[in-house]
Design an enzyme around this catalytic site. Structure first.
Site, PDB file in Angstrom:
ATOM      1  CD  GLN A 107      -4.592  -0.432  -4.705  1.00 41.95           C
ATOM      2  OE1 GLN A 107      -5.680  -1.025  -4.811  1.00 41.95           O
ATOM      3  NE2 GLN A 107      -3.813  -0.590  -3.655  1.00 41.95           N
ATOM      4  CG  HIS A 125      -7.491   2.505  -8.618  1.00 38.25           C
ATOM      5  ND1 HIS A 125      -7.539   2.028  -7.328  1.00 38.25           N
ATOM      6  CD2 HIS A 125      -7.566   1.399  -9.410  1.00 38.25           C
ATOM      7  CE1 HIS A 125      -7.663   0.705  -7.345  1.00 38.25           C
ATOM      8  NE2 HIS A 125      -7.679   0.302  -8.594  1.00 38.25           N
ATOM      9  N   GLY A 200       1.059  -0.126   2.184  1.00 39.85           N
ATOM     10  CA  GLY A 200      -0.176   0.564   2.540  1.00 39.85           C
ATOM     11  C   GLY A 200      -1.392   0.211   1.724  1.00 39.85           C
ATOM     12  CB  SER A 202      -6.757  -3.593   2.500  1.00 38.39           C
ATOM     13  OG  SER A 202      -7.491  -3.143   1.351  1.00 38.39           O
TER      14      SER A 202
HETATM   15  N1  APR Z   1       1.292   2.875   7.682  1.00 40.28           N
HETATM   16  C1  APR Z   1       1.102   1.576   7.313  1.00 40.28           C
HETATM   17  N2  APR Z   1      -0.107   1.076   6.922  1.00 40.28           N
HETATM   18  C2  APR Z   1      -1.154   1.943   6.933  1.00 40.28           C
HETATM   19  C3  APR Z   1      -1.032   3.300   7.334  1.00 40.28           C
HETATM   20  C4  APR Z   1       0.254   3.750   7.713  1.00 40.28           C
HETATM   21  N3  APR Z   1       0.473   5.027   8.093  1.00 40.28           N
HETATM   22  N4  APR Z   1      -2.278   3.873   7.241  1.00 40.28           N
HETATM   23  C5  APR Z   1      -3.116   2.913   6.818  1.00 40.28           C
HETATM   24  N5  APR Z   1      -2.455   1.759   6.623  1.00 40.28           N
HETATM   25  C6  APR Z   1      -2.986   0.486   6.101  1.00 40.28           C
HETATM   26  C7  APR Z   1      -4.375   0.125   6.595  1.00 40.28           C
HETATM   27  O1  APR Z   1      -4.305  -0.612   7.790  1.00 40.28           O
HETATM   28  C8  APR Z   1      -4.885  -0.737   5.427  1.00 40.28           C
HETATM   29  O2  APR Z   1      -4.518  -2.107   5.583  1.00 40.28           O
HETATM   30  O3  APR Z   1      -3.114   0.669   4.707  1.00 40.28           O
HETATM   31  C9  APR Z   1      -4.160  -0.161   4.204  1.00 40.28           C
HETATM   32  C10 APR Z   1      -5.067   0.682   3.339  1.00 40.28           C
HETATM   33  O4  APR Z   1      -6.068  -0.168   2.796  1.00 40.28           O
HETATM   34  P1  APR Z   1      -7.347   0.489   2.095  1.00 40.28           P
HETATM   35  O5  APR Z   1      -7.900   1.550   2.959  1.00 40.28           O
HETATM   36  O6  APR Z   1      -8.231  -0.641   1.658  1.00 40.28           O
HETATM   37  O7  APR Z   1      -6.758   1.229   0.816  1.00 40.28           O
HETATM   38  P2  APR Z   1      -6.349   0.568  -0.566  1.00 40.28           P
HETATM   39  O8  APR Z   1      -5.825  -0.808  -0.382  1.00 40.28           O
HETATM   40  O9  APR Z   1      -5.464   1.545  -1.248  1.00 40.28           O
HETATM   41  O10 APR Z   1      -7.752   0.505  -1.327  1.00 40.28           O
HETATM   42  C11 APR Z   1      -7.729   0.059  -2.664  1.00 40.28           C
HETATM   43  O11 APR Z   1     -10.073   0.612  -2.860  1.00 40.28           O
HETATM   44  O12 APR Z   1     -11.872   2.026  -2.558  1.00 40.28           O
HETATM   45  C12 APR Z   1     -10.905   1.611  -3.440  1.00 40.28           C
HETATM   46  O13 APR Z   1     -10.150   2.893  -5.250  1.00 40.28           O
HETATM   47  C13 APR Z   1     -10.020   2.755  -3.864  1.00 40.28           C
HETATM   48  O14 APR Z   1      -7.706   2.663  -4.540  1.00 40.28           O
HETATM   49  C14 APR Z   1      -8.622   2.286  -3.518  1.00 40.28           C
HETATM   50  C15 APR Z   1      -8.790   0.772  -3.450  1.00 40.28           C
END
Ligand code: APR
Length: 281
Positions: A107, A125, A200, A202
């Site tokens: 993503q 994305h 990584g 959510s």
């Molecule tokens: N190691 C393990 N987990 C991690 C780390 C790490 N170093 N850093 C962050 N995380 C976890 C966070 O706790 C969270 O659960 O990674 C997850 C990231 O989730 P989001 O911030 O929601 O990112 P993502 O799931 O990629 O979001 C999806 O949302 O805003 C849109 O287009 C955007 O592609 C993105 C989409």
């Protein structure tokens, strides 16, 4: 955690067609904030998320105005070209090099998987370092078009040299359809795989968050995707492994078989090293 790392390495070594799905948690250890983690971009600035939901709508209404804002305004990430892959990206690239991971579906728009050595990459994305024609899906590196010159000569939006369609950034905005070439290929990979490694994310943004559910639900009759001559045939059940700092809906709904909770940059290299040991690579 060590037990789960060994279990994941064994599952990967036993797999016939493993793929990885990744999210912003892959890149936080490279210095790029995620969105919904404790210091995420949306967590800290809900207004930025609300504005992000309007962006594609604005593009469709007024592509020229959208481009003028893009070329003259600040980017919420700053210049993504300056970041480097971390140990997690490198480990994912190595697992592909060892022939374990067949495809990575990310993503993330930061281009760090490519810099980390991943070749077979689906940028679900899009990528902030690229542009895309919204009509024929031709993609080009951002630097191939002189946007500042087009602004100066009042010639925005950029148009595609292949079909004359309007070009936008390759990044997919909220409400924007996933480009069909990537969407179709990602679905095919989710049906094909017998192991899905989810790192990584959510897992709250759709349609990406559907992919693990498809992998969980598919039937044994999808064996046609794996050439029987390769020997190991999938049982139809797909092993879904999560690596994340915190549980997600995939954990809570039992979509993933297990969650290795912790830092990706620490966990993934250990898994890759253990796979190397098992496979005597
Ligand atoms: N190691 C393990 N987990 C991690 C780390 C790490 N170093 N850093 C962050 N995380 C976890 C966070 O706790 C969270 O659960 O990674 C997850 C990231 O989730 P989001 O911030 O929601 O990112 P993502 O799931 O990629 O979001 C999806 O949302 O805003 C849109 O287009 C955007 O592609 C993105 C989409």
């Amino acid at each position: 955690m060590e037990e789960l790392i060994k279990r994941a390495a064994q599952d990967l070594a036993n797999s016939s067609y493993a793929i990885a799905l990744t999210g912003a948690g892959m890149s936080t250890e490279s210095g790029i904030p995620d969105f919904r983690g404790p210091s995420g971009i949306w967590t800290k600035n809900p207004d930025a998320e609300r504005r992000a939901y309007r962006s594609y709508e604005f593009f469709m209404e007024n592509p020229k105005g959208w481009w003028v804002e893009r070329v003259t305004g600040p980017n919420i990430f700053g210049d993504l070209a300056g970041y480097s892959p971390n140990a997690g990206h490198i480990a994912i690239g190595d697992l592909e090099k060892y022939g374990i991971l067949k495809t990575v579906i990310t993503q993330n728009i930061d281009g760090l998987h490519e810099k980390g050595g991943t070749k077979n990459l689906l940028e679900y994305h899009g990528c902030a370092l690229k542009l895309r024609c919204v009509s024929c899906l031709s993609r080009m590196r951002r630097e191939e078009i002189d946007l500042e010159l087009l602004l100066k000569e009042d010639r925005l939006p950029p148009v595609c040299s292949v079909c004359g369609g309007v070009i936008k950034t390759d990044t997919v905005g909220f409400g924007e359809p996933i480009p069909e070439d990537v969407a179709e290929k990602s679905l095919e990979e989710a049906w094909k795989c017998d192991l899905m490694l989810i790192c990584g994310t959510s897992a709250v943004v759709y349609p990406f968050a559907n992919l693990p559910r498809i992998a969980r639900q598919k039937k044994a009759n999808y064996e046609i995707y794996i050439d029987p001559s390769e020997g190991k045939r999938p049982t139809g059940k797909t092993t879904v492994i999560e690596i994340n700092a915190e549980p997600t809906p995939l954990t809570q709904e039992g979509i993933s078989d297990y969650l290795i909770q912790g830092r990706i940059g620490e966990i993934l290299p250990k898994i890759a090293a253990e796979v190397m040991r098992i496979r005597q690579i």
